[in-house]
Design a protein around this motif. Structure first.
Motif, PDB file in Angstrom:
ATOM      1  N   GLU A   1       0.618  -1.119   0.294  1.00  0.00           N
ATOM      2  CA  GLU A   1      -0.004   0.168   0.110  1.00  0.00           C
ATOM      3  C   GLU A   1       0.853   1.281  -0.073  1.00  0.00           C
ATOM      4  N   LYS A   2       2.138   1.105  -0.394  1.00  0.00           N
ATOM      5  CA  LYS A   2       3.026   2.446  -0.690  1.00  0.00           C
ATOM      6  C   LYS A   2       3.690   2.372  -1.868  1.00  0.00           C
ATOM      7  N   GLY A   3       3.264   1.589  -2.630  1.00  0.00           N
ATOM      8  CA  GLY A   3       3.779   1.189  -3.846  1.00  0.00           C
ATOM      9  C   GLY A   3       3.676   2.496  -4.834  1.00  0.00           C
ATOM     10  N   PRO A   4       4.491   2.626  -6.114  1.00  0.00           N
ATOM     11  CA  PRO A   4       4.386   3.642  -6.976  1.00  0.00           C
ATOM     12  C   PRO A   4       3.303   3.422  -8.046  1.00  0.00           C
ATOM     13  N   PHE A   5       2.743   2.418  -7.804  1.00  0.00           N
ATOM     14  CA  PHE A   5       1.657   2.155  -9.189  1.00  0.00           C
ATOM     15  C   PHE A   5       0.263   2.228  -8.854  1.00  0.00           C
ATOM     16  N   ASP A   6      -0.670   2.137  -9.616  1.00  0.00           N
ATOM     17  CA  ASP A   6      -1.911   2.375  -9.343  1.00  0.00           C
ATOM     18  C   ASP A   6      -2.432   1.815  -8.066  1.00  0.00           C
ATOM     19  N   ASN A   7      -3.201   2.709  -7.210  1.00  0.00           N
ATOM     20  CA  ASN A   7      -3.820   2.305  -6.024  1.00  0.00           C
ATOM     21  C   ASN A   7      -2.532   2.079  -4.833  1.00  0.00           C
ATOM     22  N   PHE A   8      -1.501   2.574  -5.005  1.00  0.00           N
ATOM     23  CA  PHE A   8      -0.343   2.369  -4.321  1.00  0.00           C
ATOM     24  C   PHE A   8       0.163   1.013  -4.235  1.00  0.00           C
ATOM     25  N   THR A   9      -0.337   0.114  -5.331  1.00  0.00           N
ATOM     26  CA  THR A   9       0.280  -1.192  -5.309  1.00  0.00           C
ATOM     27  C   THR A   9       1.759  -1.096  -5.587  1.00  0.00           C
ATOM     28  N   CYS A  10       2.288  -2.606  -5.489  1.00  0.00           N
ATOM     29  CA  CYS A  10       3.816  -2.872  -5.820  1.00  0.00           C
ATOM     30  C   CYS A  10       3.569  -4.002  -7.001  1.00  0.00           C
ATOM     31  N   ALA A  11       4.658  -3.945  -7.257  1.00  0.00           N
ATOM     32  CA  ALA A  11       5.118  -4.920  -8.559  1.00  0.00           C
ATOM     33  C   ALA A  11       4.758  -6.494  -8.151  1.00  0.00           C
ATOM     34  N   ASP A  12       4.708  -7.237  -9.063  1.00  0.00           N
ATOM     35  CA  ASP A  12       4.495  -8.607  -8.836  1.00  0.00           C
ATOM     36  C   ASP A  12       5.889  -9.083  -9.067  1.00  0.00           C
ATOM     37  N   ILE A  13       6.377  -9.663  -7.863  1.00  0.00           N
ATOM     38  CA  ILE A  13       7.863 -10.206  -8.010  1.00  0.00           C
ATOM     39  C   ILE A  13       7.951 -11.132  -8.792  1.00  0.00           C
ATOM     40  N   SER A  14       7.008 -12.098  -8.992  1.00  0.00           N
ATOM     41  CA  SER A  14       7.141 -13.390  -9.789  1.00  0.00           C
ATOM     42  C   SER A  14       6.852 -13.179 -11.391  1.00  0.00           C
ATOM     43  N   ASN A  15       6.512 -11.765 -11.656  1.00  0.00           N
ATOM     44  CA  ASN A  15       6.151 -11.410 -13.050  1.00  0.00           C
ATOM     45  C   ASN A  15       6.636  -9.761 -13.217  1.00  0.00           C
ATOM     46  N   ILE A  16       7.951  -9.505 -12.717  1.00  0.00           N
ATOM     47  CA  ILE A  16       8.159  -7.935 -12.943  1.00  0.00           C
ATOM     48  C   ILE A  16       8.335  -7.351 -14.395  1.00  0.00           C
ATOM     49  N   LYS A  17       7.706  -6.438 -14.651  1.00  0.00           N
ATOM     50  CA  LYS A  17       7.637  -5.853 -16.036  1.00  0.00           C
ATOM     51  C   LYS A  17       8.763  -4.797 -16.079  1.00  0.00           C
ATOM     52  N   PRO A  18       9.466  -4.699 -17.335  1.00  0.00           N
ATOM     53  CA  PRO A  18      10.424  -3.771 -17.466  1.00  0.00           C
ATOM     54  C   PRO A  18      10.109  -2.569 -16.878  1.00  0.00           C
ATOM     55  N   PHE A  19       8.988  -1.752 -17.330  1.00  0.00           N
ATOM     56  CA  PHE A  19       8.480  -0.504 -16.988  1.00  0.00           C
ATOM     57  C   PHE A  19       8.443  -0.231 -15.620  1.00  0.00           C
ATOM     58  N   GLN A  20       8.135  -1.378 -14.853  1.00  0.00           N
ATOM     59  CA  GLN A  20       7.874  -1.170 -13.344  1.00  0.00           C
ATOM     60  C   GLN A  20       9.351  -0.991 -13.063  1.00  0.00           C
ATOM     61  N   LEU A  21      10.270  -1.771 -13.343  1.00  0.00           N
ATOM     62  CA  LEU A  21      11.652  -1.435 -12.869  1.00  0.00           C
ATOM     63  C   LEU A  21      12.116  -0.015 -13.559  1.00  0.00           C
ATOM     64  N   GLN A  22      11.766   0.358 -14.550  1.00  0.00           N
ATOM     65  CA  GLN A  22      12.152   1.641 -15.016  1.00  0.00           C
ATOM     66  C   GLN A  22      11.943   2.856 -14.046  1.00  0.00           C
ATOM     67  N   GLN A  23      10.734   2.536 -13.602  1.00  0.00           N
ATOM     68  CA  GLN A  23      10.292   3.737 -12.391  1.00  0.00           C
ATOM     69  C   GLN A  23      11.203   3.887 -11.337  1.00  0.00           C
ATOM     70  N   TYR A  24      11.610   2.601 -10.900  1.00  0.00           N
ATOM     71  CA  TYR A  24      12.513   2.545  -9.545  1.00  0.00           C
ATOM     72  C   TYR A  24      13.970   3.058 -10.034  1.00  0.00           C
ATOM     73  N   ILE A  25      14.554   2.779 -11.314  1.00  0.00           N
ATOM     74  CA  ILE A  25      15.581   3.292 -11.975  1.00  0.00           C
ATOM     75  C   ILE A  25      15.758   4.855 -11.849  1.00  0.00           C
ATOM     76  N   GLN A  26      14.479   5.287 -12.093  1.00  0.00           N
ATOM     77  CA  GLN A  26      14.261   6.842 -12.255  1.00  0.00           C
ATOM     78  C   GLN A  26      14.501   7.493 -10.847  1.00  0.00           C
ATOM     79  N   LYS A  27      14.056   6.782  -9.818  1.00  0.00           N
ATOM     80  CA  LYS A  27      14.156   7.290  -8.436  1.00  0.00           C
ATOM     81  C   LYS A  27      15.169   6.873  -7.639  1.00  0.00           C
ATOM     82  N   VAL A  28      15.993   5.881  -8.131  1.00  0.00           N
ATOM     83  CA  VAL A  28      17.334   5.116  -7.255  1.00  0.00           C
ATOM     84  C   VAL A  28      18.268   6.485  -6.931  1.00  0.00           C
TER      85      VAL A  28
END
Length: 849
Positions: free
Chosen positions: A407-434
């Protein structure tokens, strides 16, 4: 260009399009089928998360023959680059470190797919597609799903990175380049998935401009490679040059396809130009043939430039030295490295001709420890360090993604990424803020455009005593230090041409010294100018002044036009001229007093008595005051002195001329009174004479009083005659009043002259009217000549002319009226008798009868 782009797009679609083949009696399924196999050599390692890598491990591509009769062979890469292979090995080393680090990505193993981009656009695209595609055909209900590659490290060149970024955008796969510097890649609208660990060219251009300004170079040349890097860098350079007053003598492009003729043309332009500094924007491969010809032409000079910051990577060299063909028996890249370093081959040669040099077979006993080249040189890793940082940026971003709080994630409704199926665009958001600090203490992060904090080392190519060239760090540029503090240079450590430590000069025109200003040459750059001396009254106290500064009103420029100095103040002082006039005035006053003393001593003698002694005394007293009034005109003007000098002068002269007028009237009336029955003299007795003199003088007093009350004279500063001097003078205040005063004196003098002229032929041994006539002639001549001389005389000479007129007219009156009387009194006393005067008078009357 449009044709080539269409072919590329077709090529991509052909490789990635699903093939649907209907099968009778079966449900149609989509099968992801490889449409071609590039069979590229690479470095591969499986893992939970795969990171792609693109490195230019060869210099060039050999295009196969295209005769359109059979399928062409794949383009072959040639010219192995062991330095770039070290970059690839650095990526493997960083991933190995991360996998062994229990605190970073625990329970996650990173894998990699590294391919050769071969320094060209087509090869970079081929390598990108090889990274994206799997090695086998896959069938599934839908040909979709997350890419096995979550991020790509690469590519090297800006042009290649542009192609790679656009290829990856449909898949939203982020890429981090380690050496692509084109400022165009910071455009988030065009390249939303692009990051880099090297500063973009805008910072490099700003650093170069600051370096050029630091050394005072205003006239430089530029050469660049033929590509996006050179083109965009040059455009940014021109903009910065315009802002900082630096001019470009020439700009030449090094051709992508080697042409010795073109390179010689560029070198000829460099030799003929007056610019002694050349700025280069080119990669090593493009610059190498240019520099080779540069040395061959025996053009000497020093070199200073910017290098990306280095970082010592512990354990990297040991990792590099462990590479051996026996550990990678099927890897063509390792074998090529070995062949390049040791000059051997793994394939026995079938050639028996003597003209062909046969390479020895590689035994595997060769040692990398005994061989020093670009691959093993980790003394100052720069690009390798950028690769190292890029891999860790991906790892830390992935670590943050995995450790996302619910509930503190950066995606819709403050969700987090699915670790078992990580999408590249999700990783990109974290690279931008790393944001993290690596093991070497450097903070790693990206701005909104995907750029890191800009920092460079300033390098100087120096020749050692043994003749070898080495790169000495002589300063740094750090954009994080703030405006004005970014550049630090140790000038004493820089070696220029022929081991000289003196900074070379590169200007179109030498700097204009203080006292001059820049004058633009029509049709030439602003850096080419003439040095024009400042005009009188203007200065420039800085080098290369654009305009001269006007001095304040009371100041003037010195001879060098470098500073404003107080203007010379000029007025009639008691110098040679003032002292001379003072002596003459005092002499005249003393002479007049002497005459007065003579008249007082001989007041009872006939010649004094017959000439109306009382009026004579008044005339002598007023003449004394006239002489003394001239002294008031000498010295620094002040309010009181300006009013005093004009008032005293006008009143004393009016008194003097009034007395002479009275004397003239008396003389005229005296001879009229000798006629029988005339009693006219009773109207011109002593009382009437005093009244007439007082009345005439009172008119002048009234004019002066009105003058002093309405617009009195005052001291003023006159600069109209000579701008470099301040002439202190008395402004008359009211010009009308001034000329009224002089005009009134002139009226009295004219009346005297007319009456004396009428009485000049009256009988008498001593007819005073003749002398009054001469005195008035001299008086009027002096004051008539005074008017043009007064108007045209500059400065203190105006006052001197006025004093001269006062003294001249005073002496004229004194000598004409009293010289003859004093001569008779003192030297001819026998004529100073009533009988002589009256006898002569009677004789004259008898003769007339």
């Amino acid at each position: 260009m449009a044709q080539a782009t269409a072919l590329h797009l077709f090529f991509i679609l052909a490789l990635l399009s699903p093939v649907v083949e209907p099968t009778p009696g079966k449900t149609t399924e989509a099968a992801c089928t490889l449409q071609g196999n590039f069979e590229l050599p690479g470095l591969l390692e499986d893992g939970d998360v795969i990171i792609g890598g693109l490195f230019p491990m060869h210099y060039r591509v050999v295009v196969p023959e295209l005769n359109y009769t059979y399928k062409p062979a794949a383009s072959a890469c040639q010219g192995f680059d062991s330095r770039s292979f070290r970059w690839a090995q650095t990526m493997r080393f960083a991933i190995k470190e991360i996998n062994e680090n229990p605190s970073l990505l625990p329970n996650i193993t990173l894998g990699y797919k590294i391919y050769d981009s071969c320094t060209t656009h087509v090869a970079a695209l081929r390598a990108t597609l090889s990274v994206l595609n799997g090695r086998k055909e896959v069938s599934s209900m839908m040909c979709s799903g997350a890419s096995p590659v979550k991020a790509i490290i690469g590519d090297s060149g800006s042009s290649q990175s542009i192609i790679v970024s656009r290829t990856l955008q449909p898949f939203k796969i982020p890429m981090i380049s380690y050496i692509a510097t084109c400022s165009c890649l910071s455009n988030r609208n065009e390249y939303p998935n692009f990051f880099r660990t090297v500063p973009n060219d805008n910072y490099q251009v700003k650093a170069i401009v600051q370096l050029v300004k630091h050394f005072g170079w205003t006239w430089v040349g530029a050469v660049s490679e033929e590509g996006d890097y050179g083109r965009y860098a040059f455009q940014a350079l021109i903009e910065e040059f315009k802002k900082n007053g630096i001019c470009l003598a020439y700009y030449e492009v090094i051709p992508k396809v080697y042409s010795r003729k073109r390179i010689l043309e560029i070198l000829d332009i460099m030799k003929k130009s007056s610019a002694k500094v050349v700025i280069s924007f080119a990669g090593g491969g493009d610059l190498y043939p240019f520099v080779t010809e540069y040395v061959r032409q025996n053009i000497t000079g020093g070199t200073i430039g910017f290098a990306i910051r280095k970082g010592e990577i512990p354990g990297l060299k040991d990792f590099l030295l462990k590479v051996h063909p026996s550990l990678y028996p099927d890897n063509a890249l390792v074998k090529e490295l070995w062949s390049t370093m040791f000059g051997c081959t793994f394939q026995p040669s079938n050639t028996t001709g003597q003209s062909v040099r046969v390479l020895p077979l590689c035994t595997g006993h060769e040692s990398l420890k005994e061989k020093y080249n670009e691959y093993t040189d980790v003394a100052s890793p720069r690009i390798s360090y950028n690769v190292y940082k890029a891999v860790y940026a991906v790892a830390h971003s992935l670590h943050n993604l995995i450790n996302c709080e619910l509930e503190k994630g950066p995606f819709d409704n403050f969700t987090c990424a699915d670790i078992s199926n990580i999408k590249p665009f999700q990783l990109q958001q974290y690279i931008q803020k790393v944001s993290f600090t690596n093991s070497l203490g450097e903070k790693i992060s990206f701005d909104v455009n995907g750029d890191p904090i800009a920092s460079y080392d300033i390098m100087n190519w120096q020749r050692r005593a043994d003749g070898n060239i080495w790169f000495a760090t002589v300063g740094l540029y750090d954009a994080s230090e703030g405006v004005g503090n970014e550049l630090v240079i140790h000038e004493e450590a820089i070696i220029w041409n022929s081991n000289q430590t003196k900074v070379p000069s590169s200007v179109c025109t030498e700097s204009c010294p203080p006292g001059t200003r820049k004058g633009v040459r029509r049709g030439e750059p602003l850096c080419c100018f003439d040095c024009l001396p400042c005009a009188d009254g203007e200065i420039s106290n800085q080098t290369d002044s654009i305009e001269c500064i006007q001095c304040p009103v009371d100041f003037w420029s010195n001879a060098e036009r470098t500073e404003c100095i107080p203007k010379e103040i000029e007025y009639l002082t008691y110098d040679e001229m003032g002292a001379t006039l003072t002596v003459i005035a005092l002499f005249g006053a003393c002479l007049t007093i002497g005459v007065l003393a003579v008249f007082l001593h001989y007041k009872n003698t006939p010649i004094v008595r017959v000439n109306n002694s009382e009026l004579s005394f008044f005339i002598l007293l007023s003449l004394t005051l006239c002489f003394l009034s001239s002294i008031a005109f000498i010295g620094q003007p002040a309010n009181w002195s300006c009013m005093f000098r004009h008032t005293v002068f006008s009143i004393t002269f009016s008194l003097c001329i009034s007395c002479i007028l009275g004397k003239t009237v008396v003389v005229l009336m005296a001879f009229k009174a000798t006629q029988p029955g005339s009693n006219i003299m009773k109207w011109f007795g002593p009382i009437q004479q005093r009244i007439m003199i007082s009345a005439c003088t009172s008119v002048q007093i009234i004019i002066c009083a009105i003058w002093l009350i309405a617009m009195p004279p005052f001291p003023s500063k006159n600069t109209k005659y000579q701008s470099s001097k301040i002439i202190l003078e008395c402004d008359v205040g009211s010009t009308l009043a001034f000329w009224c005063v002089l005009g009134y004196i002139g009226v009295l003098a004219c009346m005297c002259f007319v009456l004396a002229f009428l009485a000049r032929k009256l009988p008498g041994n001593f007819n005073e009217a003749k002398y009054i006539t001469f005195s008035m002639l001299i008086f009027c001549a002096v004051w008539i000549a005074f008017i043009p001389a007064y108007v045209s005389s500059p400065g203190k000479y105006t006052v001197a002319v006025e004093i001269f007129a006062i003294l001249s007219s005073s002496f004229g009156l004194l000598f004409c009226i009293f010289a003859t009387k004093c001569y008779i009194i003192l030297l001819k006393p026998e004529k100073n008798t009533k009988q002589y005067i009256m006898g002569k008078a009677s004789g004259s009357t008898s003769n007339k009868t």
